[in-house]
Write a protein that holds these residues in place. Structure first.
Motif, mmCIF file in Angstrom:
data_model
loop_
_atom_site.group_PDB
_atom_site.id
_atom_site.type_symbol
_atom_site.label_atom_id
_atom_site.label_comp_id
_atom_site.label_asym_id
_atom_site.label_seq_id
_atom_site.Cartn_x
_atom_site.Cartn_y
_atom_site.Cartn_z
ATOM 1 N N ALA A 293 0.771 -1.110 -0.052
ATOM 2 C CA ALA A 293 -0.058 -0.121 0.079
ATOM 3 C C ALA A 293 0.919 1.161 -0.022
ATOM 4 C CB ALA A 293 -0.948 -0.250 1.121
ATOM 5 N N ASP A 294 1.932 1.222 0.879
ATOM 6 C CA ASP A 294 2.713 2.266 0.828
ATOM 7 C C ASP A 294 3.398 2.642 -0.515
ATOM 8 O OD1 ASP A 294 2.115 2.543 3.513
ATOM 9 O OD2 ASP A 294 4.017 1.552 4.231
ATOM 10 N N ARG A 295 4.075 1.511 -1.350
ATOM 11 C CA ARG A 295 4.587 1.740 -2.209
ATOM 12 C C ARG A 295 3.654 2.351 -3.420
ATOM 13 N NH1 ARG A 295 9.740 0.381 -3.601
ATOM 14 N NH2 ARG A 295 9.946 0.725 -1.616
ATOM 15 N N VAL A 296 2.542 1.547 -3.405
ATOM 16 C CA VAL A 296 1.508 1.956 -4.444
ATOM 17 C C VAL A 296 1.262 3.497 -4.235
ATOM 18 C CG1 VAL A 296 -0.920 1.522 -5.210
ATOM 19 C CG2 VAL A 296 0.542 -0.485 -4.837
ATOM 20 N N ARG A 297 0.940 3.950 -3.178
ATOM 21 C CA ARG A 297 0.577 5.434 -2.966
ATOM 22 C C ARG A 297 1.779 6.111 -3.443
ATOM 23 N NH1 ARG A 297 -2.489 3.406 1.534
ATOM 24 N NH2 ARG A 297 -0.781 3.355 2.766
ATOM 25 N N GLU A 298 3.092 5.883 -3.052
ATOM 26 C CA GLU A 298 4.212 6.707 -3.829
ATOM 27 C C GLU A 298 4.135 6.582 -5.110
ATOM 28 O OE1 GLU A 298 9.215 5.876 -3.261
ATOM 29 O OE2 GLU A 298 7.697 4.995 -1.861
ATOM 30 N N PHE A 299 4.153 5.563 -5.669
ATOM 31 C CA PHE A 299 4.210 5.569 -7.089
ATOM 32 C C PHE A 299 2.902 5.950 -7.901
ATOM 33 C CE2 PHE A 299 7.253 1.612 -7.373
ATOM 34 C CZ PHE A 299 8.149 2.277 -6.820
ATOM 35 N N VAL A 300 1.783 5.795 -7.379
ATOM 36 C CA VAL A 300 0.525 5.743 -8.365
ATOM 37 C C VAL A 300 -0.137 7.264 -7.876
ATOM 38 C CG1 VAL A 300 -1.875 5.105 -8.300
ATOM 39 C CG2 VAL A 300 -0.054 3.445 -8.447
ATOM 40 N N VAL A 301 -0.136 7.687 -6.313
ATOM 41 C CA VAL A 301 -0.726 8.899 -6.097
ATOM 42 C C VAL A 301 0.395 10.115 -6.109
ATOM 43 C CG1 VAL A 301 -1.760 10.159 -4.268
ATOM 44 C CG2 VAL A 301 -2.389 7.649 -4.852
ATOM 45 N N ASP A 302 1.366 9.778 -5.684
ATOM 46 C CA ASP A 302 2.705 10.665 -5.816
ATOM 47 C C ASP A 302 3.202 11.054 -6.782
ATOM 48 O OD1 ASP A 302 1.868 11.243 -3.009
ATOM 49 O OD2 ASP A 302 3.231 10.104 -2.111
ATOM 50 N N GLY A 303 3.272 9.981 -7.751
ATOM 51 C CA GLY A 303 3.667 9.998 -8.947
ATOM 52 C C GLY A 303 5.357 9.825 -8.907
ATOM 53 N N ARG A 304 5.824 9.344 -7.924
ATOM 54 C CA ARG A 304 7.634 8.942 -7.594
ATOM 55 C C ARG A 304 7.978 7.744 -8.573
ATOM 56 N NH1 ARG A 304 7.696 10.291 -1.290
ATOM 57 N NH2 ARG A 304 6.896 12.579 -1.374
ATOM 58 N N HIS A 305 7.388 7.634 -9.778
ATOM 59 C CA HIS A 305 7.940 6.605 -10.579
ATOM 60 C C HIS A 305 8.039 7.377 -11.891
ATOM 61 C CE1 HIS A 305 8.911 2.900 -12.604
ATOM 62 N NE2 HIS A 305 9.103 2.248 -11.653
ATOM 63 N N GLU A 306 9.382 7.166 -12.614
ATOM 64 C CA GLU A 306 9.488 7.755 -13.859
ATOM 65 C C GLU A 306 8.778 6.948 -14.985
ATOM 66 O OE1 GLU A 306 13.710 5.014 -14.852
ATOM 67 O OE2 GLU A 306 13.689 7.195 -14.509
ATOM 68 N N ALA A 307 8.200 5.852 -14.727
ATOM 69 C CA ALA A 307 7.511 5.025 -15.677
ATOM 70 C C ALA A 307 5.975 5.562 -15.856
ATOM 71 C CB ALA A 307 7.532 3.681 -15.773
ATOM 72 N N LEU A 308 5.477 6.415 -15.211
ATOM 73 C CA LEU A 308 4.015 6.722 -15.140
ATOM 74 C C LEU A 308 3.690 8.129 -14.626
ATOM 75 C CD1 LEU A 308 1.863 4.483 -12.754
ATOM 76 C CD2 LEU A 308 4.203 4.830 -12.364
ATOM 77 N N LEU A 309 2.839 8.640 -14.800
ATOM 78 C CA LEU A 309 2.364 9.865 -14.242
ATOM 79 C C LEU A 309 1.473 9.539 -13.018
ATOM 80 C CD1 LEU A 309 1.234 12.132 -17.383
ATOM 81 C CD2 LEU A 309 3.443 12.468 -15.821
ATOM 82 N N GLY A 310 1.484 10.334 -11.942
ATOM 83 C CA GLY A 310 0.695 9.901 -10.758
ATOM 84 C C GLY A 310 -0.432 10.713 -10.575
ATOM 85 N N VAL A 311 -1.248 10.479 -9.704
ATOM 86 C CA VAL A 311 -2.266 11.327 -9.732
ATOM 87 C C VAL A 311 -2.263 12.558 -9.481
ATOM 88 C CG1 VAL A 311 -4.368 11.741 -7.912
ATOM 89 C CG2 VAL A 311 -3.738 9.336 -8.464
ATOM 90 N N ARG A 312 -1.058 12.968 -8.855
ATOM 91 C CA ARG A 312 -1.045 14.493 -8.699
ATOM 92 C C ARG A 312 -0.356 15.046 -9.785
ATOM 93 N NH1 ARG A 312 1.599 14.047 -2.261
ATOM 94 N NH2 ARG A 312 -0.450 13.354 -1.476
ATOM 95 N N ASP A 313 0.245 14.463 -10.752
ATOM 96 C CA ASP A 313 0.883 14.979 -11.980
ATOM 97 C C ASP A 313 -0.334 15.255 -12.863
ATOM 98 O OD1 ASP A 313 3.535 14.754 -11.346
ATOM 99 O OD2 ASP A 313 3.395 12.359 -11.660
#
Length: 558
Positions: A293-313
């Motif tokens: 859950a922590d990692r998904v929020r980091e990647f998906v919501v906060d957008g801290r993964h270069e491979a995809l845009l997060g919710v905030r982006d």
């Protein structure tokens, strides 16, 4: 025959005739009667041939007098009897201002009006005053701007519209005050507000909206200065010209707003879809737990993964689109919001894919196809966390995730996936109206041979993999609705679509459309069993199914 006496009578008649024809009015007096009596006495003296001649002459004289009186009556419009003067319409001579003969044969010194003029002034004088200063055309022009004031004016006008000049003054004063009130209320402020709460920069619109040629002078005025033009007209021009200016400015503002409303429709619809997708993503990510859950929020919501845009982006992209939208750069705004919507769809697909992975882990083992729009790098970074948290073996094999070494969960899930996540023993219809649910594997004993056994598990399909089958079911449901809900018996569907691999992703997709769908029920172990969609209040079954088909096609093709 007494010639001298006859000539005396003739002279007396001529005097009376001359007096009647030369006077200012038609006069009938007793002296005329006495002249006739004199003629009769002459007839008595002459007798014989002379009597006949005198009778003929008398008749001719009387006829001339009558014709002359009639002519004078026509010309003067007044007959005086013993000093009483009357007009042909029954009014006194003073009403028409005409010249009359009084009882003594005298004449008044007033100027005679033209024929028919006195009639018009008597009946229509006040009406002419109203039309000259206001008139119906002025009321029609002002009505869209000051409807209450114009309505009151129409109600106040008496029959025949014969308002007195003082009443016309009051009417004009009220109309001018109403226009001033409209100015004070901002009715002539060119600002247009969007449904998002912002205001449009209408100065960026094409020139035909930025400027207006204002009557009656015909000067070209910038839209920002039109309010001042109305104020100037109100203080320095007659009401006819004021009304022309007011109507032209008001109509121009309506054209501006109509243009904006036409352009904003597609943007707002796409924006609603993008925001709805982001809301679904937030709901789905909140249902993961632990380190995942922590990692998904980091990647998906906060957008801290270069491979995809997060919710905030994506939200920042929506904000950028909003700025272009309010700047009236509608083409740029539409492009930006479509890009944001596509990014949201990709992100939703990634989260949906994770739900399918956790559902396969609950099942114990299996394969899950990685959607084309989900980056392998994103999946690879989640594999170690999945293996550690669930104590299973996970391998990325080309375009599939292979899950092995786990044991089937008997409780419907390990509490780590969304409660709608796939699980072979989980009742598919148990989710709430907004509960996300990943594509689950088919139930054991599936005899269609449509799913593949791999490493002790079954293949987990995404909505994209069964898009055509899902759309088929939605079309089948189109004519099976009533009272805001649709349902079908799954065993009556063709074998190619009557499968858990199709029905569960369909149920998942429908539950996520929380603005349209109130609840979804897929009977446990169906088929056989029923599948039902109950739509939200205010959404008809036909409209709801149509919207579901459009949304699914847009996101998953088919």
């Amino acid at each position: 025959m007494d010639v001298g006496r006859f000539e005396g009578v003739q002279s007396g008649i001529a005097e009376r005739t001359e007096l009647a024809s030369g006077s200012g009015t038609t006069a009938v007096s007793f002296e005329s009667v006495r002249s006739v009596e004199s003629v009769e006495s002459v007839v008595g003296v002459t007798g014989g041939y002379g009597s006949t001649l005198l009778a003929a002459v008398s008749a001719a004289v009387l006829l001339v007098v009558a014709v002359g009186a009639l002519v004078v009556y026509r010309r003067q419009g007044t007959i005086t009897f013993g000093g009483l003067s009357t007009s042909p319409t029954g009014g006194s001579a003073s009403d028409g201002g005409g010249t009359s003969i009084d009882g003594n044969g005298g004449t008044s010194g007033e100027t005679e009006p033209k024929v028919g003029e006195s009639d018009r002034l008597d009946s229509d004088g006040a009406n002419t005053e109203f039309d000259d200063r206001i008139g119906d055309r002025t009321l029609d022009r002002l009505e869209p701007v000051t409807p209450d004031a114009v309505s009151q004016v129409r109600d106040r006008l008496p029959l025949g519209r014969n308002a007195a000049p003082s009443a016309v003054d009051a009417i004009e004063r009220d109309l001018r005050q109403a226009i001033e009130g409209a100015l004070d209320e901002g009715l002539f402020d060119p600002t247009v507000t969007s449904p998002l709460g912002g205001t449009y920069d209408i100065v960026n619109l094409p020139s035909r909206f930025r400027e207006l040629t204002v009557p009656p002078q015909g000067e070209t005025v910038h839209v920002a200065d039109l309010e001042g033009v109305v104020r100037d007209a109100l203080s320095g021009r007659d009401l006819h010209e004021v009304a022309r200016t007011v109507a032209a400015v008001h109509e121009h503002y309506q054209e501006i707003e109509s243009h904006i409303r036409r352009r904003e429709g597609s943007f707002l619809e796409t924006r609603r879809e993008a925001e709805h997708t982001l809301e679904d993503i937030r709901v789905m990510t909140d249902r993961f737990d632990g380190a995942l859950a922590d990692r998904v929020r980091e990647f998906v919501v906060d957008g801290r993964h270069e491979a995809l845009l997060g919710v905030r982006d994506i939200e920042r992209r929506i904000d950028t689109a909003d700025r272009s939208f309010h700047a009236c750069a509608f083409n740029d705004a539409n492009r930006a919001i479509r890009d944001a919507e596509r990014a949201g769809d990709d992100l939703l697909m990634a989260v949906d894919f994770l739900g399918g992975v956790t559902g396969t882990i609950d099942h114990g083992s299996g394969r899950v196809k990685v959607p084309e729009r989900v980056d392998d790098a994103f999946v690879a970074d989640l594999v170690p966390i999945l293996e550690q948290q669930y104590t299973v073996g996970i391998e990325l094999d080309a375009d599939e995730i292979v899950v092995s070494g786990g044991e089937p969960s008997q409780s419907g899930g390990r509490g780590s996936a969304p409660s709608g996540g796939g699980g072979g023993s989980r009742p598919a219809g148990g989710g709430s109206g907004s509960e996300p649910e990943a594509s689950g594997p088919p139930s054991s004993g599936d005899s269609t041979g449509s799913s593949r056994e791999r490493g002790g598990g079954r293949e987990q399909l995404t909505p994209d993999a069964v898009a055509d089958e899902i759309l088929f079911v939605l079309r089948e449901l189109d004519d099976r609705g009533g009272n805001g809900a649709v349902e079908c018996q799954t065993e009556l569907l063709p074998e190619a679509v009557a499968r858990r691999e199709v029905l569960e992703p369909l149920a998942t997709f429908c539950r996520r459309q929380t603005d349209l769908v109130a609840s979804v029920t897929l009977q446990e172990n169906a088929p056989p069993g029923f599948f039902e969609i109950e739509f939200a209040e205010g959404t008809t079954a036909s409209a709801g199914i149509s919207s579901l088909r459009k949304r699914f096609t847009k996101r998953h093709g088919g």
